[in-house]
Design a protein around this motif. Structure first.
Motif, PDB file in Angstrom:
ATOM      1  N   LEU A 164       4.499  -4.474  -1.887  1.00 50.04           N
ATOM      2  CA  LEU A 164       3.795  -5.682  -2.329  1.00 50.04           C
ATOM      3  C   LEU A 164       2.318  -5.408  -2.602  1.00 50.04           C
ATOM      4  N   ALA A 165       1.741  -4.428  -1.891  1.00 48.57           N
ATOM      5  CA  ALA A 165       0.339  -4.054  -2.104  1.00 48.57           C
ATOM      6  C   ALA A 165       0.177  -3.087  -3.274  1.00 48.57           C
ATOM      7  N   GLY A 166       1.295  -2.686  -3.892  1.00 48.27           N
ATOM      8  CA  GLY A 166       1.230  -1.773  -5.040  1.00 48.27           C
ATOM      9  C   GLY A 166       1.036  -0.316  -4.678  1.00 48.27           C
ATOM     10  N   ARG A 167       1.326   0.045  -3.429  1.00 44.02           N
ATOM     11  CA  ARG A 167       1.111   1.428  -2.978  1.00 44.02           C
ATOM     12  C   ARG A 167       2.315   2.327  -3.197  1.00 44.02           C
ATOM     13  N   ILE A 168       3.524   1.757  -3.249  1.00 45.83           N
ATOM     14  CA  ILE A 168       4.734   2.557  -3.454  1.00 45.83           C
ATOM     15  C   ILE A 168       5.662   1.833  -4.416  1.00 45.83           C
ATOM     16  N   ALA A 169       6.673   2.559  -4.889  1.00 40.72           N
ATOM     17  CA  ALA A 169       7.696   1.971  -5.757  1.00 40.72           C
ATOM     18  C   ALA A 169       8.608   1.065  -4.935  1.00 40.72           C
ATOM     19  N   ASP A 170       9.414   0.291  -5.626  1.00 46.11           N
ATOM     20  CA  ASP A 170      10.327  -0.656  -4.987  1.00 46.11           C
ATOM     21  C   ASP A 170      11.279   0.069  -4.035  1.00 46.11           C
TER      22      ASP A 170
END
Length: 196
Positions: A164-170
């Motif tokens: 959700l923070a954009g640090r990793i892929a789904d």
């Protein structure tokens, strides 16, 4: 967040090793079962200890592989709602489920199982069946398995928050892989092609 992701990777590594190790218990359980059945058929005799070790191994497989199953996103879930959501919506559902369902029930089970193991150890509890096995090792699987599940829940929580923070892929996305049945069929087909 970097430190938490490292913790998540360490938990994933641990549960993957334990989960894959539990796979071998299926073979051990099968060999014991086949050996006991063959002995019973041949000599009209059986061992309660061998029957109980099969139950113990089944318990070990289930409890030790539960965290691995969660890690691989293969656990049972109800996709009626979450299957229609975006990946971010699914991550939010997973966070809510982990915080309000998975972790609380794991803590309840841990608080109930630890005294059972302690009492079983204290009295050196054995099965009531003739030739039965000592009971505390199988009871110990409960807190161990649910502790691993709690750790994996924390790891999954970290991954959903990082997503959700954009640090990793789904973390819910699955790589396109062949099922075990498809891999077996491909191996059989390859062997069949090799034979003249």
């Amino acid at each position: 967040m970097t430190l938490l992701l490292q913790l998540s990777r360490a938990i994933d590594w641990l549960n993957e090793r334990i989960g894959k190790g539990a796979f071998w218990l299926v073979l051990v359980m099968t060999l014991i079962s086949a050996g006991n059945a063959s002995y019973r058929f041949a000599f009209d005799n059986s061992s309660n200890g061998l029957l109980e070790i099969q139950w113990y191994l089944f318990s070990a497989i289930f409890l030790l592989a539960a965290a691995y199953t969660l890690q691989k996103n293969e656990h049972v879930r109800i996709d009626v709602l979450s299957g229609r959501l975006s990946p971010k919506g699914q991550a939010v559902i997973d966070i809510i489920g982990t915080l309000f369902f998975l972790l609380p029930i794991v803590l309840v089970i841990l608080s109930l199982s630890i005294p059972l193991v302690a009492e079983s150890w204290r009295i050196n509890e054995y099965s009531a069946n003739a030739g039965g096995l000592i009971r505390w090792p199988v009871k110990l699987l409960l807190p161990v398995g649910f502790s691993l599940l709690a750790l994996q829940g924390v790891s999954e929580l970290i991954k959903r928050i990082a997503f959700l923070a954009g640090r990793i892929a789904d973390p819910n996305s699955k790589a396109e892989t062949h099922s075990a049945e498809q891999e077996l069929a491909a191996e059989i087909a390859a062997i069949a092609k090799e034979k003249p």
